[in-house]
Design a protein around this motif. Structure first.
Motif, PDB file in Angstrom:
ATOM      1  N   THR A 122     -13.057  16.408 -28.539  1.00  0.00           N
ATOM      2  CA  THR A 122     -13.094  15.407 -27.477  1.00  0.00           C
ATOM      3  C   THR A 122     -11.669  15.226 -26.967  1.00  0.00           C
ATOM      4  O   THR A 122     -10.708  15.637 -27.631  1.00  0.00           O
ATOM      5  CB  THR A 122     -13.611  14.055 -27.998  1.00  0.00           C
ATOM      6  N   ASP A 123     -11.529  14.615 -25.832  1.00  0.00           N
ATOM      7  CA  ASP A 123     -10.189  14.363 -25.308  1.00  0.00           C
ATOM      8  C   ASP A 123      -9.364  13.533 -26.291  1.00  0.00           C
ATOM      9  O   ASP A 123      -8.172  13.777 -26.460  1.00  0.00           O
ATOM     10  CB  ASP A 123     -10.270  13.661 -23.953  1.00  0.00           C
ATOM     11  N   ALA A 124      -9.980  12.581 -26.946  1.00  0.00           N
ATOM     12  CA  ALA A 124      -9.258  11.730 -27.908  1.00  0.00           C
ATOM     13  C   ALA A 124      -8.735  12.545 -29.087  1.00  0.00           C
ATOM     14  O   ALA A 124      -7.671  12.234 -29.638  1.00  0.00           O
ATOM     15  CB  ALA A 124     -10.163  10.605 -28.394  1.00  0.00           C
ATOM     16  N   ASP A 125      -9.459  13.585 -29.488  1.00  0.00           N
ATOM     17  CA  ASP A 125      -9.009  14.431 -30.609  1.00  0.00           C
ATOM     18  C   ASP A 125      -7.661  15.075 -30.339  1.00  0.00           C
ATOM     19  O   ASP A 125      -6.883  15.332 -31.261  1.00  0.00           O
ATOM     20  CB  ASP A 125     -10.020  15.549 -30.893  1.00  0.00           C
ATOM     21  N   LEU A 126      -7.373  15.337 -29.086  1.00  0.00           N
ATOM     22  CA  LEU A 126      -6.138  16.030 -28.732  1.00  0.00           C
ATOM     23  C   LEU A 126      -4.895  15.200 -29.011  1.00  0.00           C
ATOM     24  O   LEU A 126      -3.785  15.737 -29.098  1.00  0.00           O
ATOM     25  CB  LEU A 126      -6.182  16.459 -27.272  1.00  0.00           C
ATOM     26  N   ASP A 127      -5.054  13.895 -29.187  1.00  0.00           N
ATOM     27  CA  ASP A 127      -3.926  13.008 -29.491  1.00  0.00           C
ATOM     28  C   ASP A 127      -3.629  12.908 -30.990  1.00  0.00           C
ATOM     29  O   ASP A 127      -2.632  12.303 -31.389  1.00  0.00           O
ATOM     30  CB  ASP A 127      -4.191  11.602 -28.948  1.00  0.00           C
ATOM     31  N   ARG A 128      -4.471  13.516 -31.824  1.00  0.00           N
ATOM     32  CA  ARG A 128      -4.262  13.461 -33.277  1.00  0.00           C
ATOM     33  C   ARG A 128      -2.985  14.210 -33.651  1.00  0.00           C
ATOM     34  O   ARG A 128      -2.749  15.329 -33.217  1.00  0.00           O
ATOM     35  CB  ARG A 128      -5.465  14.079 -34.005  1.00  0.00           C
ATOM     36  N   VAL A 129      -2.134  13.584 -34.451  1.00  0.00           N
ATOM     37  CA  VAL A 129      -0.885  14.208 -34.892  1.00  0.00           C
ATOM     38  C   VAL A 129      -1.203  15.247 -35.963  1.00  0.00           C
ATOM     39  O   VAL A 129      -1.895  14.963 -36.937  1.00  0.00           O
ATOM     40  CB  VAL A 129       0.100  13.138 -35.434  1.00  0.00           C
ATOM     41  N   VAL A 130      -0.692  16.464 -35.763  1.00  0.00           N
ATOM     42  CA  VAL A 130      -0.936  17.549 -36.712  1.00  0.00           C
ATOM     43  C   VAL A 130       0.333  18.033 -37.398  1.00  0.00           C
ATOM     44  O   VAL A 130       0.267  18.804 -38.349  1.00  0.00           O
ATOM     45  CB  VAL A 130      -1.647  18.745 -36.039  1.00  0.00           C
ATOM     46  N   ASP A 131       1.501  17.578 -36.937  1.00  0.00           N
ATOM     47  CA  ASP A 131       2.762  18.017 -37.543  1.00  0.00           C
ATOM     48  C   ASP A 131       3.808  16.924 -37.345  1.00  0.00           C
ATOM     49  O   ASP A 131       4.197  16.617 -36.212  1.00  0.00           O
ATOM     50  CB  ASP A 131       3.221  19.323 -36.896  1.00  0.00           C
ATOM     51  N   THR A 132       4.247  16.355 -38.448  1.00  0.00           N
ATOM     52  CA  THR A 132       5.227  15.264 -38.389  1.00  0.00           C
ATOM     53  C   THR A 132       6.659  15.760 -38.600  1.00  0.00           C
ATOM     54  O   THR A 132       7.583  14.952 -38.656  1.00  0.00           O
ATOM     55  CB  THR A 132       4.900  14.191 -39.448  1.00  0.00           C
TER      56      THR A 132
END
Length: 172
Positions: A122-132
């Motif tokens: 979903t569009d919201a999934d694209l905002d999930r942080v995957v690398d800090t």
């Protein structure tokens, strides 16, 4: 058009370009260098596949196709299993020798896994942080766009090398 559809379209275009760069080339043509230290079509396609496999698997918390589907053993390369080609020397580039069908099988399997992951986004999934490790932190959307950009650069390079090799009459 939803974001996932846009991303799927981008990856499908990359798949088409990978096939165009590889299909019909002999093993020698796949490994021909247009200068003594140039990347080969085989290395470029292996590398872009490894980067996509590594980055997409990491972003979605899954195992890489390279190991889970046995491609590491099938390629039999003299590198650690987690090698992606990043920072490879000229000698390491030369060590990547694989027939067209194996290169395309690996790429297509990575592509299919990528499609599985992206289809449900979903569009919201694209905002999930995957690398800090970066500032700002890398989101899933940014990581996917990074993979698309890397793939496009390398498949374009592979197409260029193919053209030079074909113009020169194949491996010599």
């Amino acid at each position: 058009m939803k974001s996932a559809e846009l991303l799927l379209d981008a990856f499908s275009r990359i798949q088409d370009a990978v096939h165009e760069a590889v299909e019909g080339l002999s093993d020698d043509e796949l490994t021909e260098r247009i200068d003594p230290d140039a990347n080969t079509v085989a290395w470029l396609v292996w590398h872009l596949s490894r980067i996509q496999d590594d980055h997409i698997a990491d972003a979605f918390g899954t195992e890489q196709v390279w190991t889970s589907e046995g491609f590491s053993g099938r390629f039999g390369l003299p590198f650690p299993e987690d090698a992606t080609g990043y920072g490879h020397t000229s000698a390491q580039v030369a060590a990547v020798r694989a027939p067209a069908d194996l290169l395309l099988d690996y790429y297509d399997t990575v592509h299919a896994r990528t499609v599985e992951h992206i289809t449900s986004l979903t569009d919201a999934d694209l905002d999930r942080v995957v690398d800090t490790r970066w500032t700002p932190h890398v989101t899933l959307g940014v990581r996917i766009v990074s993979v698309i950009t890397d793939d496009n650069q390398h498949v374009g390079q592979a197409a260029y090398v193919r053209g030079v090799v074909e113009r020169a009459g194949g491996a010599g």
